[in-house]
Enzyme design. Structure first.
Site, PDB file in Angstrom:
ATOM      1  N   ALA A  80     -39.455  -2.804 -74.296  1.00  0.00           N
ATOM      2  CA  ALA A  80     -40.536  -3.735 -74.625  1.00  0.00           C
ATOM      3  C   ALA A  80     -40.049  -5.188 -74.616  1.00  0.00           C
ATOM      4  O   ALA A  80     -38.947  -5.469 -75.090  1.00  0.00           O
ATOM      5  CB  ALA A  80     -41.123  -3.385 -75.990  1.00  0.00           C
ATOM      6  N   GLY A  84     -41.148  -5.021 -71.485  1.00  0.00           N
ATOM      7  CA  GLY A  84     -41.200  -4.310 -70.213  1.00  0.00           C
ATOM      8  C   GLY A  84     -40.830  -5.089 -68.974  1.00  0.00           C
ATOM      9  O   GLY A  84     -40.851  -4.530 -67.870  1.00  0.00           O
ATOM     10  N   ASP A 142     -38.696   2.580 -75.818  1.00  0.00           N
ATOM     11  CA  ASP A 142     -38.465   1.552 -76.839  1.00  0.00           C
ATOM     12  C   ASP A 142     -38.530   2.194 -78.215  1.00  0.00           C
ATOM     13  O   ASP A 142     -39.277   3.155 -78.434  1.00  0.00           O
ATOM     14  CB  ASP A 142     -39.495   0.435 -76.725  1.00  0.00           C
ATOM     15  CG  ASP A 142     -39.053  -0.815 -77.482  1.00  0.00           C
ATOM     16  OD1 ASP A 142     -38.316  -1.633 -76.899  1.00  0.00           O
ATOM     17  OD2 ASP A 142     -39.429  -0.973 -78.666  1.00  0.00           O
ATOM     18  N   ASP A 200     -31.052  -3.747 -72.328  1.00  0.00           N
ATOM     19  CA  ASP A 200     -31.317  -5.132 -72.730  1.00  0.00           C
ATOM     20  C   ASP A 200     -31.363  -5.110 -74.252  1.00  0.00           C
ATOM     21  O   ASP A 200     -32.409  -4.909 -74.857  1.00  0.00           O
ATOM     22  CB  ASP A 200     -32.624  -5.634 -72.118  1.00  0.00           C
ATOM     23  CG  ASP A 200     -32.850  -7.106 -72.395  1.00  0.00           C
ATOM     24  OD1 ASP A 200     -31.925  -7.905 -72.158  1.00  0.00           O
ATOM     25  OD2 ASP A 200     -33.948  -7.469 -72.864  1.00  0.00           O
ATOM     26  N   CYS A 244     -30.291 -11.859 -74.477  1.00  0.00           N
ATOM     27  CA  CYS A 244     -30.858 -13.202 -74.300  1.00  0.00           C
ATOM     28  C   CYS A 244     -30.225 -14.154 -75.318  1.00  0.00           C
ATOM     29  O   CYS A 244     -30.909 -14.971 -75.925  1.00  0.00           O
ATOM     30  CB  CYS A 244     -32.370 -13.191 -74.428  1.00  0.00           C
ATOM     31  SG  CYS A 244     -33.000 -12.591 -76.014  1.00  0.00           S
TER      32      CYS A 244
END
Length: 434
Positions: A257, A259, A278, A321, A374
């Protein structure tokens, strides 16, 4: 509701109640009928005040002579932001609205206090930052980035690097579109969006990307509703470039998520499939909706805790991720800088390694594992990558290529000033053949 009162409400919900800025802002915009101009002002005040909070606090402190309630300080913060940073907004309008809000919430005496502070503030020159002699502390106040973050960046990127990262994260982020290349080319989508009143430019840093330059809410376009593009920063598009999806690959996006990366991979695998998993069950519907909007098939979306879930098959490629401190996306989520603390990092590192060490079991020999975050933090990025490799003799680093950075190697920290993107980290591993 008055636009400044609404901005105060949003600011309090985000800073004090720990709401997500994008969700709080979107919810309040839906609940209140504002003009287009007021929508812009509301959003500017909220995001701007959060982004400059430490700077505003530094400027305001000399004028605080009495004990204030928290909401009063928040009201002064949004008012000072407008006075300093919004040239088209007259000071008297800001002060009048602040006094009226204070009177409504706290009575005449509170209004008088707010009025006195703001009127004193506009009469004085802004407190100079050069009063702060320590370079790093001055940079912290100037960019509103907590000192512990800047210290970490200085250690690993030098003072010049820390300053460039910090200043780049105070600028406005570009809005990038990821073209659904299954359905349309960049040139065709550019023409379609131009017809709908939007100006976009072809990005020079990624072949699937467009940059939005002007236009109202692009999510209300027919092009978006018909699944011709998604909103995604260029830096995270490089994950799929590192993955290099094969036409018939079975791919797992283990922390999927909302996505973006898994659906990008699905757009590149016409004969393959992608599992969008997720840990948060309420996000699975979002994954399904986005896949349906993009008119993509051959996917499964389901709830799965990536630290322990028993996946039903083996995969050719896996994307992790991972949950992270998010320091690379401060421009889009400015509240992150105040919500994260140095003590959180070890907990995140343990979680990231736990996910990698579990999902690796479901990768076929010869398969590719992508680890990405990130954030801009060496412990979560390079340290996690090397620790995983050290503890797993059956995995090795594997090179990938980012043409825009003229980079080839097994991992890369993308810094926001390099391409005017979010800060991002990507590492590629390959599982050895049996």
């Amino acid at each position: 509701m008055n636009v400044r009162a609404l901005a105060l409400d949003a600011y309090v919900r985000i800073v004090d109640d720990k709401g997500y800025s994008n969700i709080v802002i979107n919810d309040l915009l839906k609940e209140n009928h504002l003009s287009q101009a007021d929508k812009g002002l509301f959003t500017e005040i909220v995001y701007g005040t959060i982004s400059h909070q430490l700077t505003i606090d530094y400027y305001l402190n000399p004028f605080i002579k009495t004990r204030l309630k928290r909401w009063q300080r928040r009201l002064l913060f949004i008012s000072i932001y407008q006075i300093i940073y919004l040239e088209r907004v007259p000071d008297y309008a800001v002060i009048n609205d602040a006094v009226n809000i204070a009177k409504e919430k706290g009575g005449r005496q509170t209004a008088n206090t707010v009025n006195a502070i703001l009127r004193s503030f506009v009469k004085e020159d802004v407190r100079p930052l050069n009063e702060i002699k320590d370079d790093l502390k001055r940079l912290s106040v100037e960019t509103s980035i907590p000192l512990w973050i800047l210290k970490q960046w200085k250690t690993h990127h030098g003072m010049d690097g820390a300053e460039r990262i910090a200043r780049s994260l105070t600028s406005r982020p570009n809005m990038y579109l990821r073209v659904n290349t299954r359905r349309i080319t960049r040139e065709e989508l550019t023409a379609v969006l131009n017809e709908e009143g939007h100006k976009v430019e072809i990005s020079t840093v990624h072949p699937d990307a467009l940059i939005v330059t002007t236009g109202a809410d692009i999510l209300n376009t027919n092009a978006y509703q018909n699944g011709l593009f998604s909103i995604q920063d260029v830096s995270s598009m490089f994950v799929v470039d590192a993955l290099v999806p094969g036409k018939e690959d079975k791919i797992l996006d283990a922390c999927s998520a909302p996505g973006g990366k898994g659906l990008h991979a699905l757009e590149k695998t016409p004969g393959g499939s992608v599992d969008l998993a997720d840990v948060h069950n309420h996000k699975i519907g979002i994954l399904k909706q986005q896949a349906k909007r993009l008119q993509l098939e051959n996917f499964k979306a389901y709830q799965a805790d990536a630290t322990e879930y028993h996946y039903s098959e083996m995969y050719d490629k896996i994307i992790v991720d991972a949950p992270c401190s998010g320091l690379g996306v401060m421009r889009r989520k400015p509240e992150i800088r105040y919500e994260r603390h140095e003590k959180d990092i070890n907990t995140l590192v343990d979680l990231q390694l736990s996910i990698l060490n579990h999902v690796k079991k479901y990768l076929k020999p010869g398969g590719v594992l992508i680890y990405s975050t990130c954030t801009i933090h060496q412990m979560e990025n390079e340290n996690v990558a090397y620790t995983f490799k050290k503890n797993n003799a059956d995995f090795e680093f594997d090179d990938f290529h980012i043409p825009a950075l003229d980079f080839t190697g097994p991992y890369r920290q993308i810094l926001p000033f390099e391409m005017d993107t979010d800060g991002f980290f990507i590492a590629r591993f390959k599982k050895k053949e049996v």
